[in-house]
Design an enzyme around this catalytic site. Structure first.
Site, short mmCIF file in Angstrom:
data_model
loop_
_atom_site.label_atom_id
_atom_site.label_comp_id
_atom_site.label_asym_id
_atom_site.label_seq_id
_atom_site.Cartn_x
_atom_site.Cartn_y
_atom_site.Cartn_z
N ASP A 301 0.86 -1.18 0.00
CA ASP A 301 0.00 0.00 0.00
C ASP A 301 0.90 1.24 0.00
O ASP A 301 2.11 1.17 0.25
CB ASP A 301 -0.96 -0.01 1.21
CG ASP A 301 -2.21 0.84 0.93
OD1 ASP A 301 -2.16 1.69 0.03
OD2 ASP A 301 -3.22 0.65 1.64
N GLU A 498 -10.85 6.75 4.16
CA GLU A 498 -9.87 6.15 5.08
C GLU A 498 -10.01 6.68 6.51
O GLU A 498 -11.13 6.91 6.98
CB GLU A 498 -8.45 6.34 4.53
CG GLU A 498 -8.32 5.71 3.13
CD GLU A 498 -6.89 5.66 2.60
OE1 GLU A 498 -5.96 5.48 3.39
OE2 GLU A 498 -6.73 5.79 1.37
C1 BGC Z 1 -5.16 3.16 0.20
C2 BGC Z 1 -5.30 2.10 -0.88
C3 BGC Z 1 -5.10 2.68 -2.24
C4 BGC Z 1 -3.77 3.41 -2.30
C5 BGC Z 1 -3.45 4.01 -3.64
C6 BGC Z 1 -3.95 4.05 0.01
O1 BGC Z 1 -4.04 5.19 0.80
O2 BGC Z 1 -5.08 2.54 1.46
O3 BGC Z 1 -6.57 1.50 -0.77
O4 BGC Z 1 -5.16 1.67 -3.21
O5 BGC Z 1 -3.80 4.46 -1.33
O6 BGC Z 1 -4.17 5.14 -3.91
#
Ligand code: BGC
Length: 607
Positions: A301, A498
């Site tokens: 991630d 998030e």
């Molecule tokens: C998230 C992921 C995402 C990634 C890329 C992260 O902050 O947890 O779900 O795919 O960013 O944008």
């Protein structure tokens, strides 16, 4: 032909069909990978393992100089030229062209978070977030949704979606609850397989296939409240369960995704019993690769490796040795490349691990036809015809319709009549496409307002649906409803993504409570439509409202809501999360002591 012969033929035919629809195992490409791998230098191999964000590539010749194997656009990483289909496609082509300047000419895989449609791009169809798709209970529809999404993604040239999210959120205070299909592992399992099939199709080599990425492995939805953000939240926290529980709840989606041939999986930021998943060899290598037989590659991630250890170089070593194959290193890609090279030179990361990681990445590139010299890796601009098209919008509208869960319907106030003399519409979200779409829409966090062209708000959809003589009036605060036949109030959460959506209290906003009260004060029947990324505590609004519809975060196609409000389609959605009565009831599940939801998992009225 007698019956038994007939059924044998049918059985054989069935077997042949299902064998044909089973994707080729990724390891079947190893014969092509091996000779290429043998020709690669360490720098070329490490390049394949590196994924910067386009936003932070100051000099695009870094792509050839560092043999970059993949690029992403994070949630708010738009082309510098602006956000349009044209600019995105040009950006993809421009970066992809740089790979032809390298010795081996290995194309890049370009990844984006197409988590509810190709949601970063203006004018794309925005589908309901996964929580709404879970409520449809319709796996075939989910497959269709992701097929359409894949086609819109491919219209920009991009070949990789960081989706589906196969999380099993167990505590709705979590800001990522809406990214998951359900609190129920079996429902997640069913939807996960369908979503992967939708993105990837039966053959990754199809020019319309998009590489799927099941995320966030594993236990991202099981974190303890207070184990993140200095004790205030859940996101990126710690999942404290034994291995049997982890497997029973949090691994189910991955079992289905692997069976459906998913080519990539994203390990989670979160920890399992105090150990960061992104550095946990037992989870990444032993359970997932060796145990479940996952043959694709792991993509870390966004900056997740940084969290594995305070010392960045040490963190890289731990994570790669644990089984991470590609690193999402948006800004620090040069540092990552230099550190990983040193770690190999020092013998901390064995060459066999590098070779395994690159083999897994190249398997996918071969499977997708990226290595086919006779095939252009540039965007197929003919796909622009269907991008954001009416045809695609109809699929989203169907998904919206089926995602709605009718929680209450006193005196059969629903369905409403299209011929009512006057419908008064209110609430802060009735005419707000941004609130209707939620987070991960154009911007990472989403935002209120007219975020993208082409969609229909609930107010606009009601106006479109009613009979000629019907008057539709609107006030944001719900006042001025006196004399209307019926009222519709659209309320709920403002966009977030998030950890920013972690909430200790899920009560409705005062503004929303007031809008319902104002409408009700006119003495009319009131239908409440709730836009939210999770169940909320309804409080007094439940008594005041005559009907309540949980609409989740439905996306751009508000007409799907009008379809159900006016009875053109019956409500069929069923709760994919139990609905808590109070905050004391969150994070409780069947079998827990004092479990007493307001509306049980699976609840949903109809007419
Ligand atoms: C998230 C992921 C995402 C990634 C890329 C992260 O902050 O947890 O779900 O795919 O960013 O944008």
């Amino acid at each position: 032909m007698n019956y038994s012969r007939c059924s044998r033929v049918a059985a054989l035919l069935g077997a042949a069909l299902s064998a044909a629809s089973q994707p080729k195992p990724l390891s079947s490409f190893d014969a092509q990978v091996k000779p290429l791998l043998a020709r690669m230098t360490l720098a070329e191999k490490i390049g394949q393992m590196t994924q910067p964000d386009q936003e932070y590539i100051k000099d695009p010749t870094d792509i050839e100089n560092y043999f970059v194997g993949s690029i992403l656009s994070g949630g708010s990483s738009d082309p510098k030229e602006g956000n349009s289909l044209q600019a995105w496609t040009d950006l993809y082509d421009r970066l992809q062209r740089h790979t032809t300047n390298t010795r081996l000419k290995i194309p890049i895989l370009y990844g984006v978070d197409a988590v509810h449609g190709h949601n970063n791009i203006l004018g794309a169809v925005i589908f309901p977030h996964e929580i709404g798709l879970g409520a449809t209970r319709n796996a075939a529809l989910v497959e269709k949704v992701e097929r359409v999404t894949a086609e819109e993604v491919r219209a920009t040239g991009i070949q990789w979606a960081f989706a589906p999210c196969v999380t099993v959120p167990r505590d709705v205070r979590w800001g990522r609850t809406y990214e998951g299909f359900s609190e129920d592992p079996q429902l997640v399992r069913e939807m996960a397989g369908a979503a992967v099939r939708g993105f990837q199709g039966t053959d990754l080599a199809s020019p319309l296939a998009v590489l799927a990425c099941a995320k966030h492995y594993a236990g991202d939805g099981g974190t303890a409240f207070g184990s993140a953000h200095g004790g205030r939240g859940l996101d990126q926290g710690d999942t404290r369960v034994d291995e049997a529980t982890l497997r029973r709840i949090h691994l189910q989606g991955y079992i289905a995704a692997v069976q459906a041939g998913v080519g990539s999986i994203m390990p989670s930021y979160s920890s399992w019993n105090g150990v960061k998943v992104s550095g946990n060899k037992h989870l990444l290598t032993e359970i997932l690769k060796q145990g479940l037989g996952f043959q694709g590659f792991l993509i870390s991630d966004y900056n997740a490796i940084d969290q594995v250890d305070r010392d960045y170089k040490k963190a890289i070593g731990i994570s790669i040795n644990a089984g991470m194959d590609m690193a999402m290193v948006p800004t620090k890609y040069k540092e990552f490349i230099a550190d990983l090279k040193q770690l190999v030179d020092e013998g901390v990361v064995p060459m066999s691990r590098i070779d395994d990681a690159v083999t897994r990445i190249l398997r996918v590139k071969f499977a997708m036809g990226l290595m086919d010299q006779n095939r252009s890796q540039l965007a197929d601009r003919s796909l622009r015809k269907t991008f954001g098209s009416a045809e695609h919008r109809l699929v989203a509208r169907e998904a919206v319709r089926q995602s709605l869960v009718l929680l209450k319907n006193r005196n059969k106030v629903l369905p409403m009549k299209k011929t009512a003399a006057r419908i008064h519409v209110g609430g802060k979200s009735a005419d707000d496409l941004g609130n209707q779409c939620g987070g991960w829409t154009i911007d990472w966090q989403g935002k209120s307002g007219d975020v993208t062209p082409g969609g229909t708000t609930v107010l606009a959809a009601i106006r479109k649906a009613v009979a000629k003589g019907t008057q539709v009036t609107f006030s944001k605060d719900g006042t001025g409803a006196a004399g209307a036949t019926v009222g519709v109030v659209v309320i709920g959460e403002l966009p977030y993504a998030e950890g920013d959506g972690d909430r200790a209290d899920l009560a409705l906003a005062q503004e929303d409570v007031d809008a319902v009260a104002n409408m009700k004060a006119a003495g009319i029947s009131v239908v409440v439509i709730l836009f939210s990324g999770r169940p909320m505590i309804l409080g007094g609004v439940l008594d005041q409202a005559d009907a309540v519809v949980a609409a989740w975060l439905p996306g751009t196609e508000g007409e799907g809501i009008a379809d159900v409000l006016f009875g053109d389609f019956r409500p069929t959605g069923k709760l994919s999360f139990a609905w808590p009565r109070s905050m004391a009831q969150v994070a409780r599940h069947p079998g827990d002591k004092d479990y007493d939801p307001l509306f049980a998992f699976g609840y949903g009225l109809s007419y």
